[in-house]
Design a protein around this motif. Structure first.
Motif, PDB file in Angstrom:
ATOM      1  N   LEU A  47      76.355 -96.737 -36.016  1.00 21.87           N
ATOM      2  CA  LEU A  47      76.250 -95.365 -36.519  1.00 21.87           C
ATOM      3  C   LEU A  47      76.061 -95.371 -38.036  1.00 21.87           C
ATOM      4  CD1 LEU A  47      79.194 -93.688 -34.569  1.00 21.87           C
ATOM      5  CD2 LEU A  47      76.741 -93.312 -34.180  1.00 21.87           C
ATOM      6  N   PRO A  48      75.220 -94.476 -38.562  1.00 26.08           N
ATOM      7  CA  PRO A  48      75.076 -94.377 -40.019  1.00 26.08           C
ATOM      8  C   PRO A  48      76.270 -93.618 -40.612  1.00 26.08           C
ATOM      9  CG  PRO A  48      73.758 -92.685 -38.964  1.00 26.08           C
ATOM     10  CD  PRO A  48      74.342 -93.537 -37.855  1.00 26.08           C
ATOM     11  N   TYR A  49      76.548 -93.890 -41.868  1.00 28.78           N
ATOM     12  CA  TYR A  49      77.573 -93.109 -42.571  1.00 28.78           C
ATOM     13  C   TYR A  49      77.008 -91.732 -42.875  1.00 28.78           C
ATOM     14  CZ  TYR A  49      80.425 -97.250 -43.255  1.00 28.78           C
ATOM     15  OH  TYR A  49      81.209 -98.357 -43.051  1.00 28.78           O
ATOM     16  N   ALA A  50      77.866 -90.724 -42.853  1.00 29.88           N
ATOM     17  CA  ALA A  50      77.472 -89.366 -43.225  1.00 29.88           C
ATOM     18  C   ALA A  50      77.163 -89.345 -44.718  1.00 29.88           C
ATOM     19  CB  ALA A  50      78.590 -88.384 -42.906  1.00 29.88           C
ATOM     20  N   THR A  51      76.238 -88.484 -45.104  1.00 28.53           N
ATOM     21  CA  THR A  51      75.891 -88.338 -46.514  1.00 28.53           C
ATOM     22  C   THR A  51      76.135 -86.907 -46.954  1.00 28.53           C
ATOM     23  OG1 THR A  51      73.582 -87.783 -46.071  1.00 28.53           O
ATOM     24  CG2 THR A  51      74.104 -90.120 -46.344  1.00 28.53           C
ATOM     25  N   SER A  52      76.015 -86.676 -48.240  1.00 27.34           N
ATOM     26  CA  SER A  52      76.287 -85.359 -48.801  1.00 27.34           C
ATOM     27  C   SER A  52      75.185 -84.353 -48.524  1.00 27.34           C
ATOM     28  CB  SER A  52      76.497 -85.481 -50.307  1.00 27.34           C
ATOM     29  OG  SER A  52      75.302 -85.936 -50.918  1.00 27.34           O
ATOM     30  N   GLY A  53      74.074 -84.789 -47.971  1.00 29.09           N
ATOM     31  CA  GLY A  53      72.968 -83.891 -47.707  1.00 29.09           C
ATOM     32  C   GLY A  53      72.024 -83.767 -48.881  1.00 29.09           C
TER      33      GLY A  53
END
Length: 66
Positions: A47-53
């Protein structure tokens, strides 16, 4: 009032167990403050890490659309 608790553990613990998070389930690395969102299929390590967008990959989430 409702309490929501996400799964959490150290980065090493996540990698050693390598679980599959349910679709939309949140996992937090307690030592790095990075999070991942489950898809119900992929193991943690894929799974990828979540980012700030904002296009960066700081691991900090400022908002989540649900």
């Amino acid at each position: 009032m409702t309490t929501i608790q996400q799964k959490r553990g150290t980065a090493a613990n996540w990698l050693s167990k390598d679980p599959v998070l349910a679709d939309g389930e949140i996992g937090l690395e307690s030592d790095t403050a990075k999070i991942k969102f489950g898809d119900g299929v992929s193991v943690w390590s894929l799974l990828p890490y979540a980012t700030s967008g904002s296009g960066g990959s700081s691991g900090t989430v400022t908002s989540v659309d649900i």
